[in-house]
Design a protein around this motif. Structure first.
Motif, PDB file in Angstrom:
ATOM      1  N   UNK A 211       0.776  -1.242   0.000  1.00 34.02           N
ATOM      2  CA  UNK A 211       0.000   0.000   0.000  1.00 34.02           C
ATOM      3  C   UNK A 211       0.810   1.298   0.000  1.00 34.02           C
ATOM      4  N   UNK A 212       2.005   1.341   0.604  1.00 30.02           N
ATOM      5  CA  UNK A 212       2.773   2.592   0.644  1.00 30.02           C
ATOM      6  C   UNK A 212       4.211   2.233   0.966  1.00 30.02           C
TER       7      UNK A 212
ATOM      8  N   UNK B 233       3.240   4.204   7.306  1.00 25.76           N
ATOM      9  CA  UNK B 233       3.960   3.077   6.722  1.00 25.76           C
ATOM     10  C   UNK B 233       5.239   2.834   7.517  1.00 25.76           C
ATOM     11  N   UNK B 234       5.095   2.360   8.754  1.00 21.50           N
ATOM     12  CA  UNK B 234       6.255   2.239   9.647  1.00 21.50           C
ATOM     13  C   UNK B 234       7.274   1.187   9.208  1.00 21.50           C
ATOM     14  N   UNK B 235       6.869   0.278   8.319  1.00 21.65           N
ATOM     15  CA  UNK B 235       7.792  -0.745   7.822  1.00 21.65           C
ATOM     16  C   UNK B 235       8.382  -0.368   6.468  1.00 21.65           C
TER      17      UNK B 235
ATOM     18  N   UNK C 136       7.307  -7.027   4.430  1.00 20.40           N
ATOM     19  CA  UNK C 136       6.695  -6.424   5.620  1.00 20.40           C
ATOM     20  C   UNK C 136       6.149  -5.028   5.345  1.00 20.40           C
ATOM     21  N   UNK C 137       6.705  -4.361   4.338  1.00 17.76           N
ATOM     22  CA  UNK C 137       6.246  -3.011   3.989  1.00 17.76           C
ATOM     23  C   UNK C 137       5.137  -3.034   2.947  1.00 17.76           C
TER      24      UNK C 137
ATOM     25  N   UNK D  37       3.104  -6.496   0.962  1.00 14.25           N
ATOM     26  CA  UNK D  37       2.033  -7.490   0.931  1.00 14.25           C
ATOM     27  C   UNK D  37       1.444  -7.785   2.306  1.00 14.25           C
ATOM     28  N   UNK D  38       2.289  -7.850   3.332  1.00  6.85           N
ATOM     29  CA  UNK D  38       1.764  -8.170   4.665  1.00  6.85           C
ATOM     30  C   UNK D  38       0.951  -7.031   5.257  1.00  6.85           C
ATOM     31  N   UNK D  39       1.127  -5.825   4.729  1.00  9.09           N
ATOM     32  CA  UNK D  39       0.264  -4.706   5.113  1.00  9.09           C
ATOM     33  C   UNK D  39      -0.957  -4.633   4.213  1.00  9.09           C
ATOM     34  N   UNK D  40      -0.735  -4.856   2.923  1.00  8.34           N
ATOM     35  CA  UNK D  40      -1.828  -4.764   1.964  1.00  8.34           C
ATOM     36  C   UNK D  40      -2.929  -5.776   2.202  1.00  8.34           C
ATOM     37  N   UNK D  41      -2.567  -6.977   2.626  1.00  9.27           N
ATOM     38  CA  UNK D  41      -3.583  -8.009   2.829  1.00  9.27           C
ATOM     39  C   UNK D  41      -4.592  -7.596   3.900  1.00  9.27           C
TER      40      UNK D  41
END
Length: 276
Positions: A126-127, A134-136, A233-234, A236-240
């Motif tokens: 996402x970012x 977007x802390x990662x 971590x920055x 796909x794991x946020x986007x899901x």
């Protein structure tokens, strides 16, 4: 070669392979590459009876090199011209890296009346850049350094990236393919300088959070856990977490260039998702 012309007279090159009556699958490539980077997937799915289509983003590959328009909104608008020109419906969209951002922005900006599902491979949403939301993410200084390296010696930068972090050839016990390095390099140098420079901001700083929340179609995320270019971590794991109908499949130890490195796995996953 087939081209479409956008509203600002930019000519966009595209490929249209496979069964002309099959379900269309439209591919959006990453920075600073072109549609050639998806040829393995296009050929495979074309053999399975699908219609496979891919364009060279403005400024990239065989398309025109305009001074303006190297941003996600314009990329999405250019893609809409292709959809309308070919009257595409029931499309499965596939985007790698920057192309994943293009897919998300297209669906959010133009709706999904022509789109049935989407696949994001090692994609930037996402970012990507580090921010409070977007802390990662990756610090902006990293992208500033890429831009500075472009200004200093683009030809060398476009060798260093595929020789190193793009395919993880800078890691121990990873055997490099000189062919893949040279293919990446040649595709990269086909990209216009202004397009390559501006696209760094487009793929890193665009926030797709709101776009992803809008989607009401199935979205498959494929991502390598050892991706150095777009860390999982920055991305796909946020986007899901933002997708209503999202599925995440991780490729353990895989790099950013999974469509080139894990050809059989990616092809099989695309085919299975297309058949759903």
């Amino acid at each position: 070669m087939p081209y479409i012309t956008t509203k600002d007279d930019t000519r966009i090159y595209y490929k249209d392979w496979g069964n002309p009556n099959g379900q269309p699958i439209v591919f959006s490539h990453g920075w600073p590459l072109n549609s050639d980077n998806f040829e393995n997937q296009m050929f495979f799915l074309g053999q399975q009876g699908y219609r496979t289509i891919a364009h060279d983003r403005r400024g990239h590959g065989r398309s025109s090199q305009p001074w303006f328009g190297h941003d996600m909104d314009t990329y999405a608008d250019d893609l809409l011209v292709l959809f309308e020109h070919l009257d595409l419906k029931n499309v499965m969209m596939v985007g790698h890296s920057t192309g994943g951002g293009e897919v998300i922005r297209f669906c959010a900006r133009h709706g999904t009346s022509r789109v049935s599902k989407a696949v994001l491979i090692d994609a930037v949403p996402p970012h990507l850049v580090l921010s409070p939301n977007s802390p990662h993410g990756i610090p902006l200084a990293v992208f500033d350094n890429i831009r500075a390296s472009m200004l200093k010696n683009r030809a060398q930068l476009f060798l260093d990236i595929p020789s190193g972090p793009f395919f993880n050839y800078n890691l121990p016990n990873v055997t490099a393919s000189q062919g893949l390095i040279e293919s990446w390099h040649s595709q990269g140098l086909m990209c216009g300088f202004k397009a390559a420079y501006d696209c760094i901001k487009a793929f890193s700083e665009t926030d797709f959070t709101a776009d992803m929340k809008k989607l009401k179609i199935p979205v498959l995320l494929l991502h390598g856990t050892a991706d150095q270019m777009v860390p999982i971590d920055a991305s796909a794991r946020q986007g899901i977490k933002l997708l209503k109908y999202g599925t995440l499949k991780e490729y353990p130890g895989a790099p950013h260039g999974t469509p080139n490195i894990l050809i059989d796995e990616v092809n099989a996953d695309l085919l299975a998702f297309a058949k759903k």
